[in-house]
Design an enzyme around this catalytic site. Structure first.
Site, PDB file in Angstrom:
ATOM      1  CG  ASP A 136      17.622  37.456  83.821  1.00  0.00           C
ATOM      2  OD1 ASP A 136      16.615  36.953  83.290  1.00  0.00           O
ATOM      3  OD2 ASP A 136      18.212  38.452  83.352  1.00  0.00           O
ATOM      4  CB  ALA A 137      16.178  31.328  84.754  1.00  0.00           C
ATOM      5  CE  LYS A 138      15.808  37.739  79.726  1.00  0.00           C
ATOM      6  NZ  LYS A 138      17.010  37.896  80.576  1.00  0.00           N
ATOM      7  NE  ARG A 139      15.802  27.803  83.615  1.00  0.00           N
ATOM      8  CZ  ARG A 139      17.077  27.910  83.266  1.00  0.00           C
ATOM      9  NH1 ARG A 139      17.421  28.480  82.118  1.00  0.00           N
ATOM     10  NH2 ARG A 139      18.033  27.447  84.048  1.00  0.00           N
ATOM     11  CG  ASP A 146      18.835  36.257  78.329  1.00  0.00           C
ATOM     12  OD1 ASP A 146      19.029  37.470  78.062  1.00  0.00           O
ATOM     13  OD2 ASP A 146      18.563  35.854  79.456  1.00  0.00           O
TER      14      ASP A 146
END
Lengths: 271, 271
Positions: free
Chosen positions: A94-97, B99
């Site tokens: 989970d990095a949401k790059r 996030d």
């Protein structure tokens, strides 16, 4: 269908669980026995993983919790441990790059080559060419933010464009244009079951990563009936803090296992 | 006005430069003399920084290029080097994080405590509560993606909502609601000078980080006249690859300095 999606389908069937255990380690919440140990983050997460693996179909480490503590090496170790000891349970980084192509290539190498993740979460704000470099890694999964469970999620995602909210446009783009290689999934928060239903209606059987049923308070029954596919799967239902910090003492791993089992069972009751 | 914005204003005045040197190190493009050296990434970037500092008002390391090579320690060293040897030139960590609150807190610690950056780039898709935790770090800058210079940038940012494109709504939110603490700036790509003008019209004197004038081909004159504030500043005009890889031999630092100087001068010709 990509290797990741196939592995996920197999895991759902084999484990009879839709639970994704989120790994958001916060050393200040660790039991006393781990305090001061140099690999405390790895040790804590490994104990959680080994205890909850019987009840989970995937794991999702959140990279920020490792990066804030200079613990990238422990994240590498952790993912290697999951692959070695719990094969067949996919790991979602989970990095949401989200960045332009040349930079996204670097982030894709980080996620898939360095960390050996099976899938990574990405942000759609910069559009398809910011997602494409991840798809070049054949067999890997790419999980696009669609509708998030936080209060501010509505600031942009709920803006109306072309007669419907932005998050539905993202779902439509993912379903119609961005998924030629069959590697995509979407993030849709559990706090809005009607919106999960709307997304499910747009994307067919595409897997949905659904955070928000634990500490964030989403309703399990409403989530499952809104998000499940015809065969009663299609969802990675994530719980992090409610499992990780179920116990504060040295029995934290057993406490986590108990909550993981109960969560799996609560989910299964409504499939 | 936050400390970051004040430092930036001071740097623009003192250096007479709007140039932000982007640090996107790719070992495969390094000159032969650096090949195989364990700290090659740091050595390369340090040489670039020291050579270009006379012509720059800020530096922007892109974290993906370090993370893909397990070089977080070299990024720490590099930022410490800039602070020690080029005080007063702010460092923007280009990370484009986004996030929910509890995770954003970790990313903020990563950027501001671990790396000691003066500002960080963030993604607005998850809304204000995903930005707020960075603002808790008083004096630091938070640079929100608004309009990006890549082809896919239009996929979402150009969708019309409430009679105008989404990126303008982001600019309006940043100007009217999100900037009570005066810490914000916006990313607006140089490939669309008319859009820079539109954003400048919405946000007053808010600083704009403008990538895309170098390798990405944006027009300097059009960019500067669209983006400058009344006193001829207000922009961090970023160039990365055109400077970093200006020379392929052992004189790469001098070659970079020459391009940095020329870029500064080209910008100043139109201020």
């Amino acid at each position: 269908m990509s290797h990741f999606i196939q592995t996920l389908n197999d895991a759902w069937q084999r484990t009879n669980s839709l639970l994704c255990v989120g790994l958001d380690p916060e050393p200040s919440k660790f039991p006393g026995a781990l305090a001061g140990r140099p690999d405390a983050i790895f040790d804590f997460c490994r104990s959680i993983v080994d205890a909850t693996a019987p009840y989970a179909s995937s794991f999702k480490p959140q990279i920020a919790y490792f990066a804030a503590h200079r613990a990238e090496d422990q994240l590498e170790q952790l993912i290697a441990h999951i692959h070695a000891h719990h094969p067949g349970l996919p790991v979602i980084l989970d990095a949401k790059r989200g960045d332009i192509g040349s930079t996204a290539e670097q982030y894709a190498r980080e996620a898939f080559e360095r960390y050996q993740a099976d899938a990574v979460t990405v942000n759609p704000y910069m559009g398809f060419d910011s997602i494409q470099p991840y798809l070049e890694h054949q067999g890997k999964g790419v999980i696009v933010l669609c509708r998030t469970s936080n209060a501010g999620g509505s600031d942009l995602q709920f803006l109306e464009t072309g007669g419907r909210p932005l998050y539905q446009v993202v779902a439509q783009l993912a379903a119609d244009k961005w998924n030629a290689s069959g590697q995509l999934a979407l993030v849709v928060g559990a706090t809005f079951p009607k919106e999960i239903e709307a997304v499910r209606g747009i994307v067919g059987d595409m897997p949905l990563l659904i955070p928000g049923i634990g500490a964030q308070g989403g309703d399990v029954q409403a989530t499952v009936s809104a998000g499940r596919t015809a065969n009663g799967t299609g969802m990675l239902i994530n719980s992090s803090r409610a499992i990780l910090y179920a116990g504060k003492g040295d029995d934290f791993a057993q406490a986590a296992a108990k909550v993981a089992m109960e969560t799996r069972d609560r989910i299964n009751a409504f499939r």
